[in-house]
Design an enzyme around this catalytic site. Structure first.
Site, short mmCIF file in Angstrom:
data_model
loop_
_atom_site.label_atom_id
_atom_site.label_comp_id
_atom_site.label_asym_id
_atom_site.label_seq_id
_atom_site.Cartn_x
_atom_site.Cartn_y
_atom_site.Cartn_z
N GLU A 49 15.26 -6.56 18.31
CA GLU A 49 14.24 -7.46 17.76
C GLU A 49 14.30 -8.85 18.39
OE1 GLU A 49 13.98 -7.05 13.51
OE2 GLU A 49 13.54 -9.17 13.31
N ASP A 50 15.52 -9.33 18.61
CA ASP A 50 15.67 -10.75 18.94
C ASP A 50 16.18 -11.05 20.34
OD1 ASP A 50 14.84 -11.41 16.41
OD2 ASP A 50 16.85 -11.51 15.57
N HIS B 233 26.26 -13.05 12.09
CA HIS B 233 25.44 -12.26 11.16
C HIS B 233 25.61 -10.75 11.33
CE1 HIS B 233 22.08 -10.63 8.94
NE2 HIS B 233 21.48 -10.27 10.05
N ASP C 63 27.65 -10.94 -24.22
CA ASP C 63 28.56 -10.26 -23.31
C ASP C 63 29.69 -9.64 -24.11
OD1 ASP C 63 29.95 -9.48 -21.06
OD2 ASP C 63 30.90 -11.45 -20.79
N ASP D 136 22.14 -5.86 5.60
CA ASP D 136 21.49 -6.97 6.31
C ASP D 136 20.93 -7.97 5.29
OD1 ASP D 136 20.15 -8.35 8.44
OD2 ASP D 136 18.30 -7.26 7.94
N HIS E 233 22.08 -4.36 15.20
CA HIS E 233 20.81 -4.16 14.50
C HIS E 233 19.73 -5.18 14.85
CE1 HIS E 233 22.15 -7.17 11.48
NE2 HIS E 233 20.87 -7.32 11.25
MN MN Z 1 19.65 -9.00 10.53
#
Ligand code: MN
Length: 596
Positions: free
Chosen positions: A114-115, A86, A292, A175, A110
């Protein structure tokens, strides 16, 4: 943890098999290590990055990847893939946008704070304060501590961090884009929820930053999750348009000839719409089949004046469709988008849409704020960047006035959802939400002006403060200090009216008005006090007319006539400015004089 570029090779598949090792263990080992330098996961990223920024040193990217990979080891995405896929994909999106090395490093890291057990402090020591600021800006508040306010608090934090460094928002968008691409494995309920939140906040943020290349994909993936059948219908239509490619090839070839004859140097290419844009026009026009039109882009190789020469060449070749010409060069859109738009009757009398722009306009239309990073030497970037962030600065302004994160998020949603209009005031162009009034404008021009605005002139004519402004209006605002000019010279100094809250459109004005009342209403003031002060206000207003009140009787009668349940309620209404003391006094005098 300090790893250099040679690391990939050292860990590669060339490692000799240990004697006596079981085949399964060997296979596991090969899964955990990079098989060869060629397929080393960072190589693709580095290649994309150096393809745009040739002179950058990739070693810091490898170092960031190694730390992220170590920290996330043992974590998996819902799809079953190792978690590191990711952040690597997010960094890849940033690299393809043309962002700088710092952004890519922050993108790789990133989710670590957090994790994982990696701390912000360790991150700052390893990669410096800039990267730490970017990572901190996209780090969510913990739901366990912040409860339901966590989402709102997280967005507020991100916006504030973006005010210091807009790259925070770009990482957040990348993200979200990757999370949306991989949303298929989630439950239908969470797919809906995440897609909806993306549509409400992140897509408009992306639009404000002008990053069309990201926005197109976000739009389409939101449509896929919210309206899967519609997405499939439009995708099918785009997939099997018979004769479409040949038709566009003919249009492009003939346009090129016409431009060459007019001596305009330009690239002409087909410019298909993305699925969401086709779907939106189909729904808006109530068409039963996907609506279109074939579309081409003309990118001229000269200055902006060449765009008009190109327009002349195209209109000379094919008859323009009336009412379809738009000049976004003379009047750029609020995200600074510039181009000429026209529609013409093309070959076989089919309508063809044409976009005309310079190289520079094309770059900033595609990359928006990211163009400043992708083309750092293009020049003119700094000024454009400052203007592009006007909107963000305004949001940050009223952020300071928002009482709590939920109110902030609500206001942000409103601000992002609104179409905008441009009016002229004070010798400049001012952006306001559609439906805004002169009071909104006054607050946009300054809090003082808002608090004290008294009257307005729209296109030279006096108009009520509650009038809805229209695109292009020229607006003047008058305050108490302009009273000498003849506006209600008797007016006592006063602040905003409560009824303004009923018609102002912008969150900024709403918050400023509420702030004024919060400041000017004593906290915890009792009804008794309000009644007393309301009575005193009327007394003062009466004195201006050299009158006084001998008894409550006339007031009592007036409160009945005005439909108040009792005198106290009328006096509280006067104190709260629901009704103007001057109006009460005028009616009071009428009443008394008439009955005498
Ligand atoms: Mn993320």
């Amino acid at each position: 943890m300090d790893v250099d570029a040679g690391h990939g090779a050292a860990l590669g598949g060339a490692l000799p098999t240990q004697p006596g090792e079981l085949p399964l263990a060997r296979r596991l080992r090969s899964l955990l290590t990079w098989p060869t330098t060629e397929t080393d996961p960072v190589t693709h990223l580095v290649r994309a990055h150096r393809g745009i920024h040739a002179n950058t040193d990739p070693s810091v990217l490898r170092r960031a990847y190694t730390i992220a990979e170590n920290m996330h080891r043992g974590q998996f995405r819902k799809s079953g893939e190792p978690y590191i896929t990711h952040p690597l994909a997010v960094a890849q999106i940033c690299a393809d946008l043309g962002m700088d090395t710092t952004t890519l490093v922050a993108a790789l890291l990133h989710d670590t704070v957090e994790d994982t057990r990696y701390t912000l402090q360790a991150l700052a020591e390893d990669f410096g304060p800039e990267v730490a600021h970017l990572v901190d800006g996209v780090t969510k508040f913990d739901k366990a501590f912040y409860g339901t306010a966590a989402e709102a608090e997280t967005i507020r934090k991100m916006i504030i961090a973006a005010g210091k460094d807009v790259r925070v928002l770009i990482i957040k968008l990348a993200d979200r884009l990757h999370n949306m691409r991989t949303l298929g494995v989630r439950s239908p309920a969470s797919r809906q929820r995440i897609a909806r939140a993306t549509q409400e906040v992140l897509v408009p943020l992306c639009d404000r930053l002008g990053i069309q290349t990201l926005k197109r994909e976000l739009d389409d993936v939101v449509l896929l999750h919210l309206e899967p059948d519609e997405h499939a219908r439009i995708a099918r239509h785009v997939h099997d348009r018979p004769g479409w490619d040949a038709y566009l090839a003919e249009v492009v070839a003939r346009a090129r000839v016409a431009l060459r004859r007019s001596r305009v140097d330009a690239e002409v290419t087909p410019r298909p719409r993305h699925l969401y844009s086709i779907w939106k026009d189909t729904v808006a026009g109530g068409h039963s089949t996907p609506y279109d039109l074939p579309r081409i882009a003309v990118v001229v190789d000269g200055p902006a004046t060449d765009c008009y020469a190109a327009l002349g060449a195209i209109h000379g070749l094919w008859r323009p469709v009336p009412g379809r010409f738009k000049d976004f060069i003379a009047s750029p859109k609020n995200n600074l988008y510039r181009s000429l738009h026209t529609s013409v009757r093309g070959p076989k009398d089919h309508t063809v849409e044409v976009l005309i722009r310079t190289e520079e306009m094309h770059r900033s239309a595609e990359y928006g704020i990211a163009a400043n990073f992708r083309f750092p030497l293009a020049g003119g970037g700094a000024a454009a960047r400052a203007e592009q962030l006007d909107w963000l600065r305004r949001v940050l302004d009223w952020e300071q006035d928002a009482a709590d994160p939920a109110q902030f998020l609500q206001s942000l949603r409103c601000d992002l959802a609104e179409a905008q209009i441009q009016v002229f005031a004070d010798g400049r162009q001012v952006l306001l939400p559609a439906g805004a009034t002169p009071v909104d404008l006054a607050y946009e021009l300054g809090t003082e002006l808002g608090d004290h605005c008294l009257a307005t002139r729209i296109n030279g004519r006096l108009a009520p403060l509650s009038s809805e402004l229209e695109e292009g209006d020229v607006v003047e605002i008058f305050t108490e200090t302009d009273a000498a000019n003849g506006f209600d010279a008797d007016a006592a100094p006063r602040g905003p009216r409560r009824e303004w809250l009923g018609f102002v459109k912008s969150p900024h004005a709403q918050m400023q008005i509420s702030r004024w009342f919060a400041e000017h209403t004593e906290p915890g003031i009792s009804i008794t006090d309000k009644v007393r002060l309301g009575r005193a206000t009327i007394g003062l207003a009466l004195r201006k007319h050299n009158r006084g009140l001998a008894s409550d009787l006339p007031l009592l009668r007036l409160s009945e006539e005005l439909g108040y349940p009792d005198l106290e309620t009328l006096l509280v209404a006067v104190f709260d400015r629901v009704i103007e003391p001057d109006a009460v006094v005028r009616q009071l005098i009428d009443l008394v004089d008439h009955r005498q």
